[in-house]
Scaffold this active site. Structure first.
Site, PDB file in Angstrom:
ATOM      1  N   HIS A  82       0.955  -1.315   0.038  1.00  5.57           N
ATOM      2  CA  HIS A  82       0.039  -0.056   0.067  1.00  5.57           C
ATOM      3  C   HIS A  82       0.777   1.239   0.004  1.00  5.57           C
ATOM      4  CE1 HIS A  82      -4.055   1.591   0.602  1.00  5.57           C
ATOM      5  NE2 HIS A  82      -3.509   2.562   0.947  1.00  5.57           N
ATOM      6  N   ASP A 161     -13.600   3.032   7.196  1.00  5.13           N
ATOM      7  CA  ASP A 161     -12.512   3.765   6.332  1.00  5.13           C
ATOM      8  C   ASP A 161     -13.464   4.431   5.342  1.00  5.13           C
ATOM      9  OD1 ASP A 161      -9.772   4.844   5.958  1.00  5.13           O
ATOM     10  OD2 ASP A 161     -10.035   3.416   4.083  1.00  5.13           O
ATOM     11  N   ARG A 168     -12.594  13.040   5.173  1.00  2.00           N
ATOM     12  CA  ARG A 168     -11.377  13.621   5.265  1.00  2.00           C
ATOM     13  C   ARG A 168     -11.061  14.439   3.941  1.00  2.00           C
ATOM     14  NH1 ARG A 168      -7.595   9.117   6.103  1.00  2.00           N
ATOM     15  NH2 ARG A 168      -6.103  10.624   5.778  1.00  2.00           N
ATOM     16  N   SER A 183      -6.204   4.535   8.908  1.00  2.00           N
ATOM     17  CA  SER A 183      -6.851   4.427   7.572  1.00  2.00           C
ATOM     18  C   SER A 183      -6.243   3.209   6.717  1.00  2.00           C
ATOM     19  CB  SER A 183      -6.807   5.534   6.631  1.00  2.00           C
ATOM     20  OG  SER A 183      -7.386   5.356   5.422  1.00  2.00           O
ATOM     21  N   LYS A 187      -7.625  -1.174   6.772  1.00  2.69           N
ATOM     22  CA  LYS A 187      -7.950  -1.688   5.677  1.00  2.69           C
ATOM     23  C   LYS A 187      -7.035  -2.994   5.260  1.00  2.69           C
ATOM     24  CE  LYS A 187      -7.311   1.728   2.662  1.00  2.69           C
ATOM     25  NZ  LYS A 187      -7.448   2.997   3.249  1.00  2.69           N
TER      26      LYS A 187
END
Ligand code: URA
Length: 446
Positions: A82, A161, A168, A183, A187
């Protein structure tokens, strides 16, 4: 619990209890706390921060807001990657199929664009028919069939999220280290992975432009992962200029496919190779980074990584012929050039402004519910350090709506700086953060 009191506590710099964090997230996810109160808490967190315990609580509360994949029965190592968000960052589209081709299972939950950065979901959705809104069962089926699957947060998966991310984005509360850490990690932990490789960006186009902040974000995420028994490696990489040459959804898909064919731009190919090599090492399918790099080279050269991408495109409803016929992807009607005003060297292509210019052309959303134009974006023909002659092309602007072009051109011109003297670009890979630096994991420059 009293919602205004929780907001007030954080606003005034106090530490929230575990119960307060859990209660707030549970009620917000259920729809019992309105967006305006959640926005106020997000802004208070933005200014006051969260300590390590509060960040861990927020991650756990967000993780509990949805279902978790149980992949214990799958014998392959489950490893994901990620990024903390960047401009021109299409690495997921290369890394995920390459890692799956090399024997890993990659259950990838991604996001839409945040702020000036692009998001993996919008990129893959520019492939006609590609679906990223999958049910739990469909995600599992694609994963079992292809060894990788790509989807976004839903009401079922990473539910908190999904709502917080969107909020956000429109309340200027993206750039908060604990909010980004929770966040991402909530996930990723919902994916049922054994290990994770994080690409933490730093430089003007990153949400942590300062290296110290990128380090802090990386170590928070590594610590959270370790607390759940996951092997997490974070690479800190440069995001002061766009990654690769393309910025914009369909344009980035083409560049990712070219990289899968072994013809990608040098910086993008190098970053994909390092990230995938680290995934192989984390998944213990190789014994060293050298071996991991060689494995990446081999799945690219043999075409296996490209084949994996074709498989996942087909399984998720897309047309895999786009991988050979780029004309099947959306393309823009107009092209405008941005040329060098004088002779010299490219000293800067300010990433944040380039991302905003692409958004201004229509590549991103102004509002949560607005639609995007998958065809528009930028192609850089020069990168930092390249020499240019006066009048030589630096960037091509792809657009459909002419009214958006003047502002984008103005932003791009202002984001380019030239130097009369040779310029050395910042190194792409800056540092590594992990709990276990044994086994040669620090050695990418070797
Ligand atoms: N990526 C995420 O998933 N969340 C963030 O907050 C930033 C980048």
């Amino acid at each position: 619990m009293d919602t205004p009191e929780i907001i007030r506590k954080k606003r005034d710099g106090s530490t929230l209890t575990t119960e307060e964090v859990f209660d707030f997230i549970e009620r917000f996810t259920r729809g019992d706390i309105p967006d305006y109160q959640c926005s106020a808490l997000l802004m208070a967190i933005h200014f006051r921060g969260l300590d390590a315990r509060e960040t861990a609580d927020l991650t756990e509360a967000m993780l509990r807001s949805g279902r978790t994949l149980d992949l214990a029965a799958c014998r392959l190592p489950k490893v994901d990657k990620h990024s903390t968000g960047g401009v021109g960052d299409k690495t997921s589209l290369v890394v995920a199929p390459a890692a799956a081709a090399g024997g890993l299972l990659v259950p990838m939950i991604s996001g839409r664009p945040l702020g000036h950065t692009g998001g993996t979901l919008d990129k893959v959705e520019s492939i006609p028919g590609f679906k990223t809104r999958l049910t739990f069962e469909d995600f599992r089926r694609v994963l079992d069939t292809c060894g990788l699957a790509l989807m976004g947060q839903t009401e079922e998966f990473a539910a908190a999220d999904r709502k917080l991310y969107a909020l956000r984005d429109v309340t200027a509360t993206i750039e908060s280290i604990p909010l980004i850490a929770a966040s991402i990690m909530s996930k990723k932990l919902a994916e049922g992975i054994d290990g994770l490789v994080l690409d933490v960006k730093t430089g003007s186009g990153a949400f942590t432009p300062r290296l110290d902040d990128a380090r802090e974000l990386a170590s928070r995420m590594v610590d959270i992962g370790a607390a759940y028994g996951k092997r997490v490696q974070a690479l800190i990489s440069d995001m002061s200029q766009p990654l690769g040459n393309a910025v914009g959804n369909a344009l980035e898909v083409i560049e990712a496919v070219e990289t899968l064919k072994g013809r990608g731009p040098r910086d993008l190919a190098e970053l994909c190779r390092e990230l995938t090599a680290h995934m192989f090492l984390v998944g213990e399918v190789v014994k060293s980074l050298e071996e991991g790099r060689a494995k990446f080279d081999s799945v690219i050269a043999s075409g296996q990584a490209l084949e994996k991408f074709a498989d996942v495109v087909a399984e998720q409803g897309g047309n895999p012929r786009v991988l050979e016929e780029y004309s099947l992807l959306p393309s823009a009607e107009y092209q405008d050039n941005v040329a060098a005003s004088e002779e010299g060297y490219i000293a800067g292509l300010e990433a944040r402004a380039m991302g905003s210019a692409s958004m201004a052309l229509g590549a991103g959303r102004d509002r949560v519910d607005s639609s995007i134009d998958p065809a528009v974006g930028l192609i850089f023909e020069k990168k930092v350090g390249d020499p240019v002659r006066q009048g030589e092309r630096i960037c091509v602007v792809h657009s459909n709506d002419r009214s958006r072009v003047p502002r984008a051109l103005q932003m791009i011109r202002a984001a380019i700086s030239l130097s009369p003297d040779p310029v050395h670009p910042a190194p792409l890979l800056l540092e590594k953060v992990s709990k276990e630096d044994a086994r040669g994991l620090k050695t990418w420059h070797a």
